[in-house]
Design a protein around this motif. Structure first.
Motif, PDB file in Angstrom:
ATOM      1  N   ILE A   1      -4.342  -2.531  -7.056  1.00 49.16           N
ATOM      2  CA  ILE A   1      -4.308  -1.010  -6.701  1.00 49.16           C
ATOM      3  C   ILE A   1      -2.816  -0.781  -6.534  1.00 49.16           C
ATOM      4  O   ILE A   1      -2.015  -1.661  -6.131  1.00 49.16           O
ATOM      5  CB  ILE A   1      -5.215  -0.288  -5.723  1.00 49.16           C
ATOM      6  N   THR A   2      -2.347   0.518  -6.634  1.00 49.95           N
ATOM      7  CA  THR A   2      -1.060   1.095  -6.357  1.00 49.95           C
ATOM      8  C   THR A   2      -0.581   0.759  -4.862  1.00 49.95           C
ATOM      9  O   THR A   2      -1.400   0.968  -3.859  1.00 49.95           O
ATOM     10  CB  THR A   2      -0.603   2.470  -6.825  1.00 49.95           C
ATOM     11  N   PRO A   3       0.752   0.044  -4.514  1.00 42.61           N
ATOM     12  CA  PRO A   3       0.949  -0.083  -3.247  1.00 42.61           C
ATOM     13  C   PRO A   3       0.893   1.283  -2.307  1.00 42.61           C
ATOM     14  O   PRO A   3       0.415   1.170  -1.189  1.00 42.61           O
ATOM     15  CB  PRO A   3       2.404  -0.366  -3.148  1.00 42.61           C
ATOM     16  N   GLU A   4       1.016   2.363  -2.731  1.00 42.46           N
ATOM     17  CA  GLU A   4       1.090   3.700  -2.014  1.00 42.46           C
ATOM     18  C   GLU A   4      -0.334   4.062  -1.562  1.00 42.46           C
ATOM     19  O   GLU A   4      -0.811   4.130  -0.500  1.00 42.46           O
ATOM     20  CB  GLU A   4       1.495   5.039  -2.813  1.00 42.46           C
ATOM     21  N   ILE A   5      -1.398   3.512  -2.508  1.00 40.53           N
ATOM     22  CA  ILE A   5      -2.780   4.069  -2.413  1.00 40.53           C
ATOM     23  C   ILE A   5      -3.252   2.914  -1.146  1.00 40.53           C
ATOM     24  O   ILE A   5      -4.007   3.499  -0.346  1.00 40.53           O
ATOM     25  CB  ILE A   5      -3.493   4.088  -3.513  1.00 40.53           C
ATOM     26  N   LYS A   6      -2.951   1.675  -1.371  1.00 39.20           N
ATOM     27  CA  LYS A   6      -3.258   0.738  -0.380  1.00 39.20           C
ATOM     28  C   LYS A   6      -2.745   1.072   0.926  1.00 39.20           C
ATOM     29  O   LYS A   6      -3.568   0.782   1.700  1.00 39.20           O
ATOM     30  CB  LYS A   6      -2.754  -0.628  -0.809  1.00 39.20           C
ATOM     31  N   ALA A   7      -1.277   1.300   0.968  1.00 42.20           N
ATOM     32  CA  ALA A   7      -0.816   1.636   2.371  1.00 42.20           C
ATOM     33  C   ALA A   7      -1.567   2.770   2.845  1.00 42.20           C
ATOM     34  O   ALA A   7      -1.794   2.800   4.475  1.00 42.20           O
ATOM     35  CB  ALA A   7       0.665   1.869   1.953  1.00 42.20           C
ATOM     36  N   GLU A   8      -1.839   3.766   2.373  1.00 42.52           N
ATOM     37  CA  GLU A   8      -2.398   5.201   2.975  1.00 42.52           C
ATOM     38  C   GLU A   8      -3.799   4.736   3.375  1.00 42.52           C
ATOM     39  O   GLU A   8      -4.288   5.034   4.540  1.00 42.52           O
ATOM     40  CB  GLU A   8      -2.477   6.356   2.005  1.00 42.52           C
ATOM     41  N   ALA A   9      -4.551   4.089   2.462  1.00 42.61           N
ATOM     42  CA  ALA A   9      -6.039   3.784   2.704  1.00 42.61           C
ATOM     43  C   ALA A   9      -6.127   3.067   4.013  1.00 42.61           C
ATOM     44  O   ALA A   9      -6.739   2.894   5.060  1.00 42.61           O
ATOM     45  CB  ALA A   9      -6.799   2.914   1.825  1.00 42.61           C
ATOM     46  N   GLU A  10      -5.157   1.707   3.986  1.00 44.32           N
ATOM     47  CA  GLU A  10      -4.949   0.849   5.265  1.00 44.32           C
ATOM     48  C   GLU A  10      -4.700   1.423   6.364  1.00 44.32           C
ATOM     49  O   GLU A  10      -5.146   1.332   7.594  1.00 44.32           O
ATOM     50  CB  GLU A  10      -4.166  -0.356   4.917  1.00 44.32           C
ATOM     51  N   ARG A  11      -3.753   2.644   6.456  1.00 42.02           N
ATOM     52  CA  ARG A  11      -3.278   3.346   7.748  1.00 42.02           C
ATOM     53  C   ARG A  11      -4.616   3.967   8.238  1.00 42.02           C
ATOM     54  O   ARG A  11      -4.834   3.828   9.450  1.00 42.02           O
ATOM     55  CB  ARG A  11      -2.358   4.250   7.088  1.00 42.02           C
ATOM     56  N   ILE A  12      -5.168   4.498   7.499  1.00 45.37           N
ATOM     57  CA  ILE A  12      -6.432   5.572   7.885  1.00 45.37           C
ATOM     58  C   ILE A  12      -7.538   4.615   8.224  1.00 45.37           C
ATOM     59  O   ILE A  12      -8.240   4.788   9.351  1.00 45.37           O
ATOM     60  CB  ILE A  12      -7.132   6.073   6.553  1.00 45.37           C
TER      61      ILE A  12
ATOM     62  N   GLY B   1      -6.690   2.910  11.642  1.00 41.60           N
ATOM     63  CA  GLY B   1      -6.692   4.214  12.551  1.00 41.60           C
ATOM     64  C   GLY B   1      -8.328   4.578  13.089  1.00 41.60           C
ATOM     65  O   GLY B   1      -8.412   4.952  14.225  1.00 41.60           O
ATOM     66  N   LEU B   2      -9.094   4.136  12.375  1.00 42.00           N
ATOM     67  CA  LEU B   2     -10.472   4.189  12.702  1.00 42.00           C
ATOM     68  C   LEU B   2     -10.998   3.058  13.364  1.00 42.00           C
ATOM     69  O   LEU B   2     -12.106   2.612  13.902  1.00 42.00           O
ATOM     70  CB  LEU B   2     -11.379   4.256  11.291  1.00 42.00           C
ATOM     71  N   GLY B   3     -10.016   2.003  13.681  1.00 49.56           N
ATOM     72  CA  GLY B   3     -10.257   0.600  14.389  1.00 49.56           C
ATOM     73  C   GLY B   3     -10.891  -0.188  13.535  1.00 49.56           C
ATOM     74  O   GLY B   3     -11.649  -1.275  14.188  1.00 49.56           O
ATOM     75  N   LEU B   4     -10.839  -0.161  12.217  1.00 50.25           N
ATOM     76  CA  LEU B   4     -11.657  -1.095  11.378  1.00 50.25           C
ATOM     77  C   LEU B   4     -10.376  -2.160  10.827  1.00 50.25           C
ATOM     78  O   LEU B   4      -9.478  -1.676  10.680  1.00 50.25           O
ATOM     79  CB  LEU B   4     -12.255  -0.582  10.375  1.00 50.25           C
TER      80      LEU B   4
ATOM     81  N   ILE C   1      -9.433  -4.145   7.405  1.00 50.91           N
ATOM     82  CA  ILE C   1      -9.636  -4.063   5.843  1.00 50.91           C
ATOM     83  C   ILE C   1     -10.764  -4.769   5.441  1.00 50.91           C
ATOM     84  O   ILE C   1     -11.633  -4.249   4.648  1.00 50.91           O
ATOM     85  CB  ILE C   1      -8.608  -4.405   5.185  1.00 50.91           C
ATOM     86  N   SER C   2     -11.295  -6.044   5.769  1.00 47.40           N
ATOM     87  CA  SER C   2     -12.381  -6.655   5.540  1.00 47.40           C
ATOM     88  C   SER C   2     -13.670  -6.009   6.108  1.00 47.40           C
ATOM     89  O   SER C   2     -14.547  -5.800   5.242  1.00 47.40           O
ATOM     90  CB  SER C   2     -12.361  -8.036   6.007  1.00 47.40           C
ATOM     91  N   ALA C   3     -13.887  -5.209   7.075  1.00 46.00           N
ATOM     92  CA  ALA C   3     -15.072  -4.550   7.563  1.00 46.00           C
ATOM     93  C   ALA C   3     -15.111  -3.431   6.805  1.00 46.00           C
ATOM     94  O   ALA C   3     -15.967  -3.057   6.531  1.00 46.00           O
ATOM     95  CB  ALA C   3     -14.847  -4.345   9.323  1.00 46.00           C
ATOM     96  N   ALA C   4     -13.907  -2.872   6.346  1.00 46.98           N
ATOM     97  CA  ALA C   4     -14.032  -1.483   5.434  1.00 46.98           C
ATOM     98  C   ALA C   4     -14.613  -1.893   4.224  1.00 46.98           C
ATOM     99  O   ALA C   4     -15.561  -1.095   3.590  1.00 46.98           O
ATOM    100  CB  ALA C   4     -12.758  -0.969   5.325  1.00 46.98           C
ATOM    101  N   HIS C   5     -14.268  -3.051   3.642  1.00 46.48           N
ATOM    102  CA  HIS C   5     -14.772  -3.343   2.366  1.00 46.48           C
ATOM    103  C   HIS C   5     -16.190  -3.745   2.336  1.00 46.48           C
ATOM    104  O   HIS C   5     -17.032  -3.124   1.726  1.00 46.48           O
ATOM    105  CB  HIS C   5     -13.926  -4.673   1.921  1.00 46.48           C
ATOM    106  N   GLU C   6     -16.515  -4.410   3.523  1.00 48.08           N
ATOM    107  CA  GLU C   6     -18.297  -4.637   3.823  1.00 48.08           C
ATOM    108  C   GLU C   6     -18.928  -3.343   3.848  1.00 48.08           C
ATOM    109  O   GLU C   6     -19.856  -3.155   3.405  1.00 48.08           O
ATOM    110  CB  GLU C   6     -18.231  -5.427   4.897  1.00 48.08           C
ATOM    111  N   LEU C   7     -18.299  -2.495   4.528  1.00 48.21           N
ATOM    112  CA  LEU C   7     -19.066  -1.140   4.629  1.00 48.21           C
ATOM    113  C   LEU C   7     -19.184  -0.593   3.304  1.00 48.21           C
ATOM    114  O   LEU C   7     -20.464   0.041   3.028  1.00 48.21           O
ATOM    115  CB  LEU C   7     -18.332  -0.065   5.628  1.00 48.21           C
ATOM    116  N   PHE C   8     -18.182  -0.365   2.676  1.00 51.02           N
ATOM    117  CA  PHE C   8     -18.373   0.305   1.311  1.00 51.02           C
ATOM    118  C   PHE C   8     -19.509  -0.405   0.427  1.00 51.02           C
ATOM    119  O   PHE C   8     -20.187   0.214   0.013  1.00 51.02           O
ATOM    120  CB  PHE C   8     -16.830  -0.011   0.689  1.00 51.02           C
ATOM    121  N   TYR C   9     -19.362  -2.068   0.560  1.00 47.86           N
ATOM    122  CA  TYR C   9     -20.261  -2.622  -0.381  1.00 47.86           C
ATOM    123  C   TYR C   9     -21.606  -2.239   0.240  1.00 47.86           C
ATOM    124  O   TYR C   9     -22.772  -2.436  -0.438  1.00 47.86           O
ATOM    125  CB  TYR C   9     -19.882  -4.115  -0.229  1.00 47.86           C
ATOM    126  N   ARG C  10     -21.732  -2.386   1.577  1.00 49.93           N
ATOM    127  CA  ARG C  10     -23.279  -1.989   2.081  1.00 49.93           C
ATOM    128  C   ARG C  10     -23.624  -0.728   1.745  1.00 49.93           C
ATOM    129  O   ARG C  10     -24.997  -0.555   1.473  1.00 49.93           O
ATOM    130  CB  ARG C  10     -23.282  -2.254   3.593  1.00 49.93           C
TER     131      ARG C  10
END
Length: 85
Positions: free
Chosen positions: A11-22, A25-28, A30-39
């Protein structure tokens, strides 16, 4: 069960950086966020959000609504009366 499967994406670096910041900020992690998305994909048996390509009439109506242009009704009943009649 041990977590041993991996995914890789490009993915583009800008999209990656913004998504990771969010996500952080939610206290997750990146691996947990990916798993939540898959679930959520599993739970919904598809993507957990609508994917649509709107036609020109829909796009125009949405633009007008955002601008506050168009018909306004005091009640839902008034709106349906106008549509039906």
């Amino acid at each position: 069960m041990a977590k041993t499967a991996m995914t890789h994406t490009r993915i583009t670096p800008e999209i990656k950086a913004e998504a990771e910041r969010i996500i952080k900020g939610l206290g997750l992690s990146i691996s947990a966020a990916h798993e939540l998305f898959y679930r959520q994909i599993i739970t919904h048996k598809g993507l957990p959000f609508d994917l649509r390509i709107f036609n020109e009439d829909s796009i125009q109506a949405m633009d007008e609504a955002r601008k506050g242009v168009g018909k306004k009704y005091n009640t839902v009943t008034d709106m349906f009366d106008d549509i039906i009649n």
